[in-house]
Design a protein around this motif. Structure first.
Motif, mmCIF file in Angstrom:
data_model
loop_
_atom_site.group_PDB
_atom_site.id
_atom_site.type_symbol
_atom_site.label_atom_id
_atom_site.label_comp_id
_atom_site.label_asym_id
_atom_site.label_seq_id
_atom_site.Cartn_x
_atom_site.Cartn_y
_atom_site.Cartn_z
ATOM 1 N N ASP A 11 0.842 -1.195 0.000
ATOM 2 C CA ASP A 11 0.000 0.000 0.000
ATOM 3 C C ASP A 11 0.877 1.245 0.000
ATOM 4 O OD1 ASP A 11 -2.767 1.355 0.760
ATOM 5 O OD2 ASP A 11 -1.262 2.132 2.151
ATOM 6 N N VAL A 12 0.499 2.232 -0.796
ATOM 7 C CA VAL A 12 1.352 3.405 -0.960
ATOM 8 C C VAL A 12 1.556 4.152 0.355
ATOM 9 C CG1 VAL A 12 -0.582 4.874 -1.694
ATOM 10 C CG2 VAL A 12 1.756 5.502 -2.319
ATOM 11 N N GLU A 13 0.514 4.264 1.174
ATOM 12 C CA GLU A 13 0.660 4.989 2.436
ATOM 13 C C GLU A 13 1.558 4.231 3.398
ATOM 14 O OE1 GLU A 13 -0.118 8.011 2.944
ATOM 15 O OE2 GLU A 13 -1.114 8.200 1.002
ATOM 16 N N LEU A 14 1.467 2.917 3.397
ATOM 17 C CA LEU A 14 2.360 2.109 4.241
ATOM 18 C C LEU A 14 3.811 2.358 3.865
ATOM 19 C CD1 LEU A 14 1.921 -1.675 5.056
ATOM 20 C CD2 LEU A 14 4.124 -0.744 4.377
ATOM 21 N N LEU A 15 4.103 2.313 2.557
ATOM 22 C CA LEU A 15 5.485 2.503 2.127
ATOM 23 C C LEU A 15 5.960 3.931 2.361
ATOM 24 C CD1 LEU A 15 5.712 0.344 -1.131
ATOM 25 C CD2 LEU A 15 6.636 -0.146 1.139
ATOM 26 N N ARG A 16 5.096 4.911 2.170
ATOM 27 C CA ARG A 16 5.490 6.293 2.451
ATOM 28 C C ARG A 16 5.886 6.448 3.915
ATOM 29 N NH1 ARG A 16 0.600 9.273 -0.774
ATOM 30 N NH2 ARG A 16 1.585 9.368 -2.836
ATOM 31 N N ASP A 23 17.156 7.829 2.753
ATOM 32 C CA ASP A 23 17.742 8.630 1.676
ATOM 33 C C ASP A 23 17.635 7.950 0.315
ATOM 34 O OD1 ASP A 23 18.506 10.662 3.437
ATOM 35 O OD2 ASP A 23 20.436 9.679 3.865
ATOM 36 N N HIS A 24 17.609 6.607 0.290
ATOM 37 C CA HIS A 24 17.690 5.885 -0.978
ATOM 38 C C HIS A 24 16.389 5.197 -1.366
ATOM 39 C CE1 HIS A 24 21.984 6.623 -1.247
ATOM 40 N NE2 HIS A 24 22.112 6.231 0.013
ATOM 41 N N ALA A 25 15.300 5.557 -0.732
ATOM 42 C CA ALA A 25 14.002 4.975 -1.075
ATOM 43 C C ALA A 25 13.314 5.835 -2.122
ATOM 44 C CB ALA A 25 13.121 4.857 0.167
ATOM 45 N N VAL A 26 12.931 5.218 -3.237
ATOM 46 C CA VAL A 26 12.214 5.900 -4.312
ATOM 47 C C VAL A 26 10.934 5.119 -4.581
ATOM 48 C CG1 VAL A 26 12.263 6.647 -6.721
ATOM 49 C CG2 VAL A 26 14.357 6.728 -5.339
ATOM 50 N N LEU A 27 9.801 5.745 -4.334
ATOM 51 C CA LEU A 27 8.514 5.081 -4.544
ATOM 52 C C LEU A 27 7.966 5.412 -5.922
ATOM 53 C CD1 LEU A 27 6.680 5.565 -1.124
ATOM 54 C CD2 LEU A 27 8.101 3.650 -1.903
ATOM 55 N N ALA A 28 7.511 4.393 -6.622
ATOM 56 C CA ALA A 28 6.868 4.558 -7.927
ATOM 57 C C ALA A 28 5.400 4.180 -7.790
ATOM 58 C CB ALA A 28 7.556 3.684 -8.973
ATOM 59 N N ALA A 29 4.521 5.047 -8.265
ATOM 60 C CA ALA A 29 3.086 4.830 -8.118
ATOM 61 C C ALA A 29 2.597 3.689 -9.004
ATOM 62 C CB ALA A 29 2.330 6.109 -8.469
ATOM 63 N N ASP A 33 -3.833 2.340 -5.561
ATOM 64 C CA ASP A 33 -3.203 2.876 -4.356
ATOM 65 C C ASP A 33 -2.086 1.998 -3.818
ATOM 66 O OD1 ASP A 33 -4.793 5.198 -4.295
ATOM 67 O OD2 ASP A 33 -6.416 4.095 -3.312
ATOM 68 N N PHE A 34 -1.407 1.304 -4.718
ATOM 69 C CA PHE A 34 -0.198 0.580 -4.353
ATOM 70 C C PHE A 34 1.012 1.355 -4.850
ATOM 71 C CE2 PHE A 34 -3.304 -2.892 -4.376
ATOM 72 C CZ PHE A 34 -3.021 -3.493 -3.159
ATOM 73 N N ALA A 35 2.171 1.037 -4.293
ATOM 74 C CA ALA A 35 3.424 1.630 -4.740
ATOM 75 C C ALA A 35 4.488 0.548 -4.831
ATOM 76 C CB ALA A 35 3.879 2.740 -3.798
ATOM 77 N N LEU A 36 5.492 0.825 -5.653
ATOM 78 C CA LEU A 36 6.608 -0.086 -5.869
ATOM 79 C C LEU A 36 7.882 0.589 -5.375
ATOM 80 C CD1 LEU A 36 7.316 -2.180 -9.032
ATOM 81 C CD2 LEU A 36 9.085 -0.644 -8.154
ATOM 82 N N LEU A 37 8.663 -0.147 -4.604
ATOM 83 C CA LEU A 37 9.924 0.345 -4.045
ATOM 84 C C LEU A 37 11.067 -0.473 -4.624
ATOM 85 C CD1 LEU A 37 11.518 2.056 -1.918
ATOM 86 C CD2 LEU A 37 11.089 0.181 -0.300
ATOM 87 N N PRO A 38 11.821 0.061 -5.602
ATOM 88 C CA PRO A 38 12.941 -0.699 -6.171
ATOM 89 C C PRO A 38 13.987 -1.010 -5.107
ATOM 90 C CG PRO A 38 12.390 1.214 -7.535
ATOM 91 C CD PRO A 38 11.663 1.380 -6.246
ATOM 92 N N MET A 39 14.437 -2.258 -5.087
ATOM 93 C CA MET A 39 15.418 -2.680 -4.087
ATOM 94 C C MET A 39 16.819 -2.548 -4.674
ATOM 95 S SD MET A 39 13.835 -3.277 -1.337
ATOM 96 C CE MET A 39 14.927 -4.269 -0.326
ATOM 97 N N THR A 40 17.360 -1.361 -4.566
ATOM 98 C CA THR A 40 18.707 -1.090 -5.052
ATOM 99 C C THR A 40 19.734 -1.495 -4.001
ATOM 100 O OG1 THR A 40 18.701 1.140 -4.134
ATOM 101 C CG2 THR A 40 17.829 0.865 -6.378
#
Length: 204
Positions: A11-16, A23-29, A33-40
């Protein structure tokens, strides 16, 4: 063309909330209402305090992920799941061949998986990523499966997801891209305006 995915979806609000101070978290919509967090590698190091570990051989059923989910990393994702389900998803395809894997945490522990599949000869609803997304609460829609319904086919690799996340694109943008992709599929003679997915899940 190839496809690669290594990301957390929730869920986008959970990840936000969970990544607000990173510093290195980038959320993609995504849609619904889900979001994706690339695991760099940088994000993994920030989350765990150590360098990420990657499997040297090909993933398989006993070791389904290329990114090793070390105890510190798994603990972080489990802790996030006390606020709602959290999934880690991996996929790698090239020339139509590849694999996908997924695991879901809920309430501080693994609730499903990890699951690995390189054959994808079962019904689409039983594929690892589709099953994981359904457990997150993804709803059926006009698209063929949860993977496409949420828009996971719209970028082919981590760099693509990072670029869109950094640009702060809204869910409306994903809908427009989805409509463009659907139009191209219904008219194979039409030249694509933008390189995008073709075939099953965009894997050609």
């Amino acid at each position: 063309m190839s496809y690669q995915l290594s990301a957390v979806v929730a869920d986008v609000e959970l990840l936000r909330e969970q990544t607000a101070d990173l510093d290195h978290a980038v959320l993609a919509a995504l849609r619904q209402d889900f979001a994706l967090l690339p695991m760099t590698p940088q994000l993994v190091q920030e989350l765990t305090g150590g360098l990420p570990d990657y499997a040297t051989d090909e993933p398989h059923a006993e070791r389904p992920f290329r990114l090793v989910l070390s105890p510190p990393l798994a603990d972080v994702l489990a802790r996030w799941s006390t606020s709602g389900p959290v999934a880690y998803l991996e996929a790698e395809f090239a020339g139509g061949l590849g694999h996908q894997s997924a695991v879901v945490w809920l309430g501080g522990e693994v609730s499903w998986g990890p699951r690995y599949d390189a054959a994808l000869d079962r019904p689409r609803t039983e594929w690892p990523i589709n099953t994981a997304l359904a457990r997150l609460g993804a709803e059926p829609g006009a698209w063929i499966d949860p993977f496409a319904e949420l828009g996971l086919h719209l970028e082919r690799d981590t760099d693509g997801w990072l670029a869109h996340g950094r640009r702060g694109l809204s869910a409306d943008y994903w809908d427009e891209l989805a409509e463009e992709w659907e139009l191209r599929q219904s008219d194979p003679q039409q030249q694509p305006h933008r390189p995008g997915p073709v075939g099953d899940w965009g894997i050609a």
